[in-house]
Enzyme design. Structure first.
Site, mmCIF file in Angstrom:
data_model
loop_
_atom_site.group_PDB
_atom_site.id
_atom_site.type_symbol
_atom_site.label_atom_id
_atom_site.label_comp_id
_atom_site.label_asym_id
_atom_site.label_seq_id
_atom_site.Cartn_x
_atom_site.Cartn_y
_atom_site.Cartn_z
ATOM 1 N N ASN A 101 0.880 -1.162 0.000
ATOM 2 C CA ASN A 101 0.000 0.000 0.000
ATOM 3 C C ASN A 101 0.914 1.206 0.000
ATOM 4 O O ASN A 101 1.729 1.367 0.902
ATOM 5 C CB ASN A 101 -0.860 0.056 1.257
ATOM 6 C CG ASN A 101 -1.803 -1.130 1.365
ATOM 7 O OD1 ASN A 101 -2.285 -1.639 0.364
ATOM 8 N ND2 ASN A 101 -2.063 -1.561 2.583
ATOM 9 N N HIS A 152 7.962 5.233 5.159
ATOM 10 C CA HIS A 152 9.186 4.503 4.794
ATOM 11 C C HIS A 152 8.822 3.394 3.792
ATOM 12 O O HIS A 152 7.864 2.648 4.029
ATOM 13 C CB HIS A 152 9.802 3.906 6.061
ATOM 14 C CG HIS A 152 11.163 3.336 5.852
ATOM 15 N ND1 HIS A 152 12.295 3.863 6.464
ATOM 16 C CD2 HIS A 152 11.609 2.312 5.082
ATOM 17 C CE1 HIS A 152 13.358 3.159 6.090
ATOM 18 N NE2 HIS A 152 12.962 2.214 5.246
ATOM 19 N N HIS A 178 7.936 0.316 2.194
ATOM 20 C CA HIS A 178 7.750 -1.038 2.709
ATOM 21 C C HIS A 178 6.486 -1.645 2.131
ATOM 22 O O HIS A 178 5.603 -0.934 1.652
ATOM 23 C CB HIS A 178 7.649 -1.028 4.242
ATOM 24 C CG HIS A 178 6.349 -0.459 4.756
ATOM 25 N ND1 HIS A 178 6.045 0.890 4.701
ATOM 26 C CD2 HIS A 178 5.268 -1.069 5.312
ATOM 27 C CE1 HIS A 178 4.839 1.082 5.223
ATOM 28 N NE2 HIS A 178 4.339 -0.084 5.595
ATOM 29 N N GLN A 237 3.885 -5.448 2.580
ATOM 30 C CA GLN A 237 3.417 -6.402 3.567
ATOM 31 C C GLN A 237 3.225 -7.753 2.893
ATOM 32 O O GLN A 237 3.129 -7.835 1.661
ATOM 33 C CB GLN A 237 2.080 -5.938 4.163
ATOM 34 C CG GLN A 237 2.168 -4.605 4.874
ATOM 35 C CD GLN A 237 0.820 -4.185 5.460
ATOM 36 O OE1 GLN A 237 0.274 -4.848 6.313
ATOM 37 N NE2 GLN A 237 0.291 -3.074 4.974
#
Lengths: 366, 366
Positions: free
Chosen positions: B171, B182, B184, B186
């Protein structure tokens, strides 16, 4: 219920609905006189097995106009042409100028995937002439009329052989992408049963075949016995946060006994639903003492002319907030996987809504 | 690929991944030392036939912290404890503190609907130590490593008998509800095949049985022949706006030949996907010269240990904007009916992305 059919200068139909007789000779206005040239088409998504509607003329649609221009208000100043005439009526229905589906779509472009004309209908339902009166503020008689209007539209739209499913809904609040704040909903009429109602129908049919009962009726009986999540209950209708809520403040409204479509409602059932609808929308607005955004959708049986004893008319409200200042975003697991993750227990959210005190009608506090 | 497994003070595992050897003796930090007490559960939605995850401890999760506190950055000041240690590594993976599913969920509450412990996993994948380097800015070797990390996580998570499906996603952007900026992603690992991949699998299996070919492979061949919507193409991989895009700027990335999971990728295919991924994310950011929000989800075969010749690893990007200043809201027809209405033709949006010039690697402009 009184109604009157008119034709707008741009060729779109307009129907006025009222609790009282409507005067003759009302002229229907429209923001422009040019015929609407929408020609949307459908494309088949082979991996998901579903249709997508393409309506590229929609990008220029009205977006939060200044307050002096409200296209859903009755026409006063001809310099600001609107969609509705003056006169005594309660509710108005007309074809959306920016439709994703139309009755006259034709000649879809060819593509590497299957295409079809988007033959359906997208109607706007203006709930009241008053721009400041949301659903919860309307009289029970007015909400009762709205339920009759939804029945009338279901009948009229469902008679088209090309239309298979009629979905009345309301997107409320800028958080839901609403471009016009005047209280209104929409009706989408699809040339197929769309994926979500199709899935529900499949589940309901399987349950009915096994149990000769409505799946939702049995769930409602369990909700009534469990008591925890009920927001409104009378002999005809119920509103509750379902035990399986996907959105934190999700609420469903339904008749206690299964009813296939709006058309099949008795006057008593309509009255019950009107009370449930008023209670839920007033409690929503009372919760944080501000207009509460939501998507409200009414699911009913498909319009194939067949009996649907498994079907059970009901509304589902999907509010976008998870707390008063935090939105629930649909992201990875919801949009990509289709599994909702809910931060809140339905029991807790039901308590919050139960604690909001509202006045349903003179002398009746809920 | 080098990797090192560590344990956080709060009991959560942390795995560091790197293109280069990782020093020994790295200590894993965590924002707190208290064991994580998440105990999410699933409830069955009888009308939709799907599971919902309830994780009521999630409401207090970190929300846009001040810039001096970035929990996904390597730990510098012990007063601001983060999730990651200092040291030379490229990518880090650890269990989400605010998980909707965990390996140790137990004793679900009873309800009027069926319940289960939410036995799965929710991992965070930090793409880089640099908070200012989005995917598109990473070197191809780094993106190649990311694809290897997704393979490693698919293998490790998929080996759990309770896990049936592994979904890596990102997302990106506050518009998608992202609470930490930051770079990233999932990984959600589900104890069942969730509704959307299940539907895709069903469609792909039916097609494979009829044609002995991958449905997506054949669609990709048609996209290649049609030429109009291609964003990136080499011998191994392709990126394109699909003819059936549901979101205006939707893009898919896939191998040309079908590959069931990340684990099955050849080194050449990984390189092709890395180039496609870098091209798409750079073009997105170049389009309006600002970070471009999206949901990126990677779909692969379920982890049941069976061969899945019908499956075809691919990414789908769902960007929330329909123009540079207008969001595409999901509302009535999308959320309630499941039919997407797209204001833009995929051919037009593909042209916009094709026109963005980017540098893929030294001397290679796309």
């Amino acid at each position: 219920m009184y109604s009157q059919e008119l034709l707008k200068p741009d060729g779109r139909p307009l129907t006025l609905y009222s609790r009282y007789p409507i005067a003759e000779g009302i002229q229907a206005p429209s923001p422009g006189n040019e015929p609407i040239r929408a020609n949307p088409h459908l494309r088949w998504h082979p991996l998901r097995g579903e249709w997508i509607a393409y309506a590229s003329h929609r990008q220029g649609r009205t977006f939060l106009p200044p307050p002096e221009y409200n296209p859903l208000a009755p026409l006063i100043d001809p310099h600001f042409p609107t969609e509705l005439p003056q006169g005594q009526y309660d509710i108005a229905v007309f074809d959306n100028r920016f439709a994703s589906m139309t009755r006259v779509a034709h000649d879809p472009p060819s593509s590497i995937v299957e295409t079809l004309p988007a033959n359906g209908a997208c109607e706007v339902v203006v709930f009241t002439q008053d721009p400041e009166s949301p659903l919860g503020s309307l009289e029970l008689d007015h909400l009762d009329l709205l339920l009759q209007v939804w029945a009338d539209r279901t009948r009229i739209l469902g008679e088209h052989p090309q239309i298979q499913y009629v979905l009345p809904f309301e997107n409320r609040g800028v958080e839901m992408g609403v471009t016009l704040l005047h209280p209104h909903g929409q009706i989408y009429a699809y040339p197929f049963v769309p994926p979500v109602p199709a899935r529900m129908q499949e589940r309901q049919q399987a349950y009915y075949q096994e149990n000769q009962r409505s799946l939702l009726q049995d769930l409602i009986q369990k909700e009534i016995e469990d008591k925890q999540r009920i927001i409104y209950l009378d002999e005809q209708a119920i509103a509750f946060v379902p035990a399986c809520a996907r959105y934190p403040y999700e609420v469903w409204i339904a008749t206690i006994e299964p009813v296939a479509t709006f058309i099949d409602l008795t006057a008593k059932q309509r009255r019950g639903l009107a009370k449930a609808l008023k209670t839920v929308t007033l409690k929503y607005d009372g919760l944080w003492k501000r207009p509460f955004p939501y998507l409200m959708a009414w699911f009913q049986a498909q319009t194939d002319g067949q009996p649907h004893p498994e079907s059970h008319l009901h509304a589902e409200f999907y509010p976008p907030y998870r707390t008063s200042d935090k939105l629930k975003y649909l992201a990875g697991t919801e949009l990509a996987a289709g599994m909702f993750a809910n931060d809140a227990l339905p029991e807790e959210k039901a308590k919050e809504l139960q604690a909001v005190s509202i006045i349903l009608e003179a002398g009746v506090r809920v």
